[in-house]
Design an enzyme around this catalytic site. Structure first.
Site, PDB file in Angstrom:
ATOM      1  N   LEU A 255       0.826  -1.210   0.000  1.00  0.00           N
ATOM      2  CA  LEU A 255       0.000   0.000   0.000  1.00  0.00           C
ATOM      3  C   LEU A 255       0.855   1.252   0.000  1.00  0.00           C
ATOM      4  O   LEU A 255       0.448   2.301  -0.467  1.00  0.00           O
ATOM      5  CB  LEU A 255      -0.902   0.022   1.241  1.00  0.00           C
ATOM      6  CG  LEU A 255      -1.971  -1.055   1.360  1.00  0.00           C
ATOM      7  CD1 LEU A 255      -2.614  -1.001   2.734  1.00  0.00           C
ATOM      8  CD2 LEU A 255      -3.030  -0.864   0.284  1.00  0.00           C
TER       9      LEU A 255
ATOM     10  N   ASP B 102       2.890  15.623  13.143  1.00  0.00           N
ATOM     11  CA  ASP B 102       3.142  15.356  11.726  1.00  0.00           C
ATOM     12  C   ASP B 102       1.819  15.320  10.967  1.00  0.00           C
ATOM     13  O   ASP B 102       1.530  14.383  10.235  1.00  0.00           O
ATOM     14  CB  ASP B 102       3.925  14.050  11.567  1.00  0.00           C
ATOM     15  CG  ASP B 102       4.663  13.970  10.237  1.00  0.00           C
ATOM     16  OD1 ASP B 102       4.792  15.018   9.564  1.00  0.00           O
ATOM     17  OD2 ASP B 102       5.103  12.877   9.862  1.00  0.00           O
TER      18      ASP B 102
ATOM     19  N   GLY C 215       8.799   6.181   6.161  1.00  0.00           N
ATOM     20  CA  GLY C 215      10.052   6.226   6.895  1.00  0.00           C
ATOM     21  C   GLY C 215      10.248   4.998   7.763  1.00  0.00           C
ATOM     22  O   GLY C 215      11.360   4.514   7.957  1.00  0.00           O
ATOM     23  N   PHE C 216       9.173   4.466   8.246  1.00  0.00           N
ATOM     24  CA  PHE C 216       9.232   3.343   9.161  1.00  0.00           C
ATOM     25  C   PHE C 216       9.443   2.019   8.430  1.00  0.00           C
ATOM     26  O   PHE C 216      10.107   1.122   8.926  1.00  0.00           O
ATOM     27  CB  PHE C 216       7.921   3.305   9.943  1.00  0.00           C
ATOM     28  CG  PHE C 216       7.759   2.131  10.848  1.00  0.00           C
ATOM     29  CD1 PHE C 216       8.175   2.199  12.161  1.00  0.00           C
ATOM     30  CD2 PHE C 216       7.163   0.959  10.390  1.00  0.00           C
ATOM     31  CE1 PHE C 216       8.011   1.112  13.003  1.00  0.00           C
ATOM     32  CE2 PHE C 216       7.004  -0.120  11.234  1.00  0.00           C
ATOM     33  CZ  PHE C 216       7.426  -0.051  12.546  1.00  0.00           C
ATOM     34  N   GLY C 217       8.864   1.900   7.264  1.00  0.00           N
ATOM     35  CA  GLY C 217       8.958   0.645   6.535  1.00  0.00           C
ATOM     36  C   GLY C 217       7.856   0.551   5.494  1.00  0.00           C
ATOM     37  O   GLY C 217       7.377   1.564   5.004  1.00  0.00           O
TER      38      GLY C 217
ATOM     39  N   VAL D  82       5.097   2.984   1.176  1.00  0.00           N
ATOM     40  CA  VAL D  82       6.407   2.863   1.811  1.00  0.00           C
ATOM     41  C   VAL D  82       6.658   4.169   2.552  1.00  0.00           C
ATOM     42  O   VAL D  82       6.497   5.241   1.985  1.00  0.00           O
ATOM     43  CB  VAL D  82       7.513   2.643   0.757  1.00  0.00           C
ATOM     44  CG1 VAL D  82       8.863   2.522   1.436  1.00  0.00           C
ATOM     45  CG2 VAL D  82       7.213   1.411  -0.080  1.00  0.00           C
TER      46      VAL D  82
END
Ligand SMILES: *[C@@H]1O[C@H](CO)[C@@H](O)[C@H](O)[C@H]1NC(C)=O
Ligand SMILES: *[C@@H]1O[C@H](CO)[C@@H](O)[C@H](O)[C@H]1NC(C)=O
Ligand SMILES: *[C@@H]1O[C@H](CO)[C@@H](O)[C@H](O)[C@H]1NC(C)=O
Length: 840
Positions: A505, A623, A509-511, A507
């Site tokens: 779905l 954020d 910063g976390f993964g 990508v």
């Protein structure tokens, strides 16, 4: 965020910083100015300045005169080196300080003959109260016959002590000392650590100048610098492959501005530059690169000076800057300065490569009209490490004999945490375990991590990429905590068809985020963290802690997690319609109606309002942006991504002081300036979201003309003219009730107010958006256009929304009443400080 967008965002951030520095310090007279010729019998004139003998200066005290003697030799290279004071015991020079703040400390050494000791083998250790400046420096391993060093130290007492410590069986010595005030603002507290992490607390560290270069120009001596600095020519640092050519103009043509005064750098620096050798030939695509040897165990503060002295007219020169091959952004002198020959600079924090090299390059921008790049000046300063040393790893208290170290052991302890190279990593891991433990034992506890932890996110990121630390898995074990359902790795594999890329779905910063289906048919979103990144661990835990305690119709719910095999996997409710952003621009999804947009904004506002007021300690999202507002199958908006969230100020604080995180473009400028986080920072970001929703364009679009790059600035100018309809999404033209649009515009405008105090609360915003929706639905013009009256609708008072109480349920239907499970909503500390905002 595209990479060009990211660059533009960096620039915006830096421009904000630029405002803080160095206004009109021209003609600066330092409140403290000591030029001391140690051991001399008479005044010494050197580089146009007069140095007074240490024995004759009334405001300088020598603690242990008996432990020292004087030496002189006419053979030294310059007058300043012809005398010296030699110490057989630890001896302290104490300087009275009239004005606290940053000071230069310059020390001059030359191992003159005839002293009765072999000064060449003397080992020199110099420390202030708090900082180690030099540790066991000796001329035996140094090629030159003399050396001077320049440091910057923040003096927060009425005096400054410089301790000279001879090592066992040897002596120490010094030939001359300068202690001189530095104008406020010359050194910022914050600079950008590439790729995009603000690095805080610079002015509380000690700095050592390691390079100060005048590109393409002559040596500049203290006579020609308002702050008595020396600038060297750069040629010896040019990488051999570079074909740089020097250019120069008459120094008097340099036009200083309100933000850059001659104290930043003399006009001689800006009047010369290195440029690309044959800039206008066809194959001109290369970088000019400078290579510097540095001590790899330290971080460095870099100030890069520019001044367009080559262009014939504005907007021709645009080029790229790189530090260690990381992009330092696009340099567009005309748009930063609005004129030719106007100086400006950029500040960065960088580490060297493992081999101890630091490189700086400039190269042409492929899209620029002219393939040219320039650099006028460069300063590189070493930043003191976590034991407050600029040389080695021994702190002051290990070097200074007990009797001499009197003051401030507490501040040393606190301070030593701040600098962090190795220690910060330890703290990071510790912090992680600490919070984990804490959250098990105390639900209510205020468990802030020690603040200095936030001071060094660069080092943190660097460490996590450089040193492949293992053993972090135990820290994130959540098995005994109560954070929703635990999934086995096998269940996750089954749900996502082994992380089938076709189910991807997004990508972040976390993964990576995959669509999944649980055994019972429930659709879920599976977020799989990159186990390598410690910043991921922090985010992982933040999300779990936050989400497992918060339940609200307008917040994305966490279903469970998996931390088997050091995986960091979060399982969320599936949001069928994806991020709001993809319904606004960049895709060919059908355009949303005005009513749909209002309902989505209202939903998101409710989610944020709940975060700010629903829990006993308010939560700041930090954020807020259109990619973090997700839509379910019915277009119900839910706020997502709590990786950066943070509990708000407790009652006795007015703000949270913290490293700036978040996404540029949505970032509250006041938060950036003052690093003080309040709920109002979210309100600002939400204002940006409102403008995006209206105009269907990204928050920052660097491709657009300068005045349009930043949506907040651009839309505000149209809003102030009352002509927001001119810039709104063309799909909305003639389909929006004008009163509803007006209300919406006014609401966004208030959110985007410069000062947090002038912005409405999320509750007010919610209320005003509700009103805009009402206007749209009934298509009734407001009967009383003035603001106060518009805050009343259906007899409800605005004030009932400023406090979070059950009245919110009237707005939200039955949902939120049951969702809010009061006790659990107390959110404990969050440790998202280490998160790199890149790519979020
Ligand atoms: C500039 O370049 C010329 C020609 O290469 C050289 O002779 C001169 O020394 C340079 N000047 C400086 C200040 O580097
Ligand atoms: C520096 O100052 C001296 C004396 O004021 C002057 O003669 C000289 O030309 C100046 N320029 C440079 C580049 O040092
Ligand atoms: C300049 O250096 C950067 C960073 O190393 C690199 O990405 C870029 O391709 C270089 N540009 C040219 C024209 O070589």
């Amino acid at each position: 965020m595209g990479s060009s967008e990211k660059l533009a965002t960096l620039m915006v951030g830096i421009i904000v910083l630029g405002h803080m520095c160095c206004n009109s310090n021209a003609g600066y007279t330092p409140p403290d100015k000591y030029l001391i010729a140690c051991g001399s019998a008479h005044d010494v004139v050197f580089q146009g300045q007069t140095y007074v003998p240490d024995s004759k200066h009334s405001s300088v005290k020598l603690s242990n005169e008996a432990g020292s003697f004087v030496a002189s030799s006419s053979g030294a290279p310059f007058p300043i080196y012809q005398s010296a004071r030699v110490f057989t015991q630890t001896t302290t020079y104490e300087f009275e300080i009239k004005q606290k703040g940053l000071h230069w400390i310059r020390v001059y050494f030359c191992p003159i003959a005839n002293s009765g000791h072999d000064l060449k083998s003397a080992s020199l250790t110099v420390v202030t109260e708090n900082f180690v400046l030099l540790s066991n420096f000796t001329f035996k391993s140094y090629k030159g016959s003399y050396v001077w060093k320049e440091f910057i130290v923040n003096v927060d007492l009425d005096s400054l002590s410089l301790n000279f410590i001879p090592s066992n069986n040897s002596v120490a010595f010094v030939n001359a000392i300068e202690v001189v005030s530095i104008p406020d603002g010359l050194i910022p507290d914050q600079a950008l650590a590439l790729p995009s992490t603000p690095f805080n607390g610079i002015s509380e560290q000690a700095l050592e100048t390691v390079y100060r270069l005048n590109m393409g120009g002559p040596l500049i001596t203290p006579q020609n610098d308002t702050l008595g600095r020396i600038w060297q020519n750069d040629v010896q640092y040019l990488h051999v492959d570079s074909s740089a050519a020097n250019v120069s103009v008459v120094p008097s043509t340099i036009k200083y501005s309100a933000t850059v005064s001659p104290n930043v750098a003399p006009n001689w620096v800006y009047a010369t530059a290195e440029t690309m050798g044959d800039a206008n030939v066809a194959d001109s695509n290369f970088n000019i690169t400078w290579v510097f040897n540095v001590d790899p165990d330290f971080s460095y503060f870099l100030r890069v000076h520019f001044c367009d002295i080559v262009s014939k007219s504005l907007n021709l020169l645009v080029f790229n800057l790189y530090i260690n091959s990381e992009s330092g952004g696009s340099i567009d002198p005309s748009s930063f300065t609005g004129g030719l020959a106007v100086p400006f600079y950029r500040d960065f924090v960088a580490n060297s490569s493992d081999s101890g090299l630091l490189t700086v390059s400039v190269g042409p921008d492929s899209e620029a009209e002219v393939g040219q790049a320039i650099l006028n000046g460069l300063e590189i300063m070493k930043i003191s490490n976590d034991v407050r040393s600029l040389d080695g790893i021994s702190p002051v208290e290990h070097l200074l004999p007990k009797s001499a170290s009197r003051k401030k052991s507490i501040s040393i302890i606190i301070g030593s945490v701040a600098g962090g190279v190795a220690a910060t990593l330890v703290i990071l891991l510790f912090g992680c375990c600490f919070v984990s433990r804490k959250s098990k034992t105390s639900q209510q506890g205020q468990s802030w991590l020690p603040l200095p932890l936030y001071g060094n996110s660069l080092t943190m990121t660097k460490m996590s990429t450089n040193s492949q630390k293992s053993g972090t898995a135990s820290c994130i074990s959540l098995a005994s905590t109560n954070f929703g359902r635990f999934f086995s790795f096998q269940e996750i594999m089954d749900a996502t068809n082994k992380f089938d890329e076709s189910l991807l779905l997004g990508v972040g910063g976390f993964g990576r985020v995959y669509k999944g289906t649980l055994e019972d048919g429930t659709k879920v979103a599976v977020k799989r963290g990159n186990p390598r990144s410690e910043q991921g661990i922090a985010e992982f835990r933040t999300e779990i802690e936050m989400l497992s305690k918060l339940r609200h119709r307008h917040l994305v719910s966490l279903i469970g997690y998996c931390d088997e095999r050091s995986e960091m996997i979060l399982v969320y409710e599936y949001m069928a319609n994806g991020p709001l952003r993809s319904h606004l621009y960049g895709t060919d999804l059908p355009s949303l109606s005005w009513k749909q947009r209002l309902e989505i904004c209202i939903g998101a506002a409710r989610g944020l309002h709940y975060l700010h007021t629903g829990a006993s300690q308010s939560i700041i999202h930090r954020d807020v942006k259109t990619t973090n507002i997700l839509l379910d199958e019915n277009y119900v908006a839910k706020v997502a991504d709590f990786g950066l969230s943070k509990t708000g100020p407790s009652l006795d604080q007015t703000h949270v002081s913290t490293a700036v995180k978040g996404s540029f473009g949505h970032l509250d400028p006041e938060y950036f300036r003052r690093q003080q986080l309040t709920e109002k920072s979210d309100v600002y970001s939400f204002g940006v979201v409102l403008m995006e929703v209206l105009c269907c364009r990204p928050a920052l679009n660097p491709v657009l003309p300068r005045d349009q790059v930043n949506i907040a600035e651009w839309a505000m100018t149209w809003q102030k003219k009352g002509m927001l309809d001119r810039i709104m999404d063309s799909n909305l033209v003639d389909k929006v009730n004008s009163a509803s649009l007006k209300k919406f515009g006014e609401t966004a405008e208030k959110c985007l107010a410069d000062h947090g105090a002038d912005r409405p609360s999320m509750g007010d915003v919610l209320w005003n958006l509700e009103y805009a929706l009402q206007l749209e639905e009934t298509s009734l013009a407001p009967t009383e256009p003035d603001d106060n009256s518009t805050n009343h609708i259906q007899g409800l008072q605005l004030s009932s929304f400023e406090q979070f109480d059950n009245s919110t349920c009237i707005v939200d239907g039955a949902n939120s009443c049951t969702d809010d499970d009061g006790e659990d909503a107390t959110t404990s500390a969050v440790f998202s400080q280490l998160v790199n905002p890149r790519g979020r």
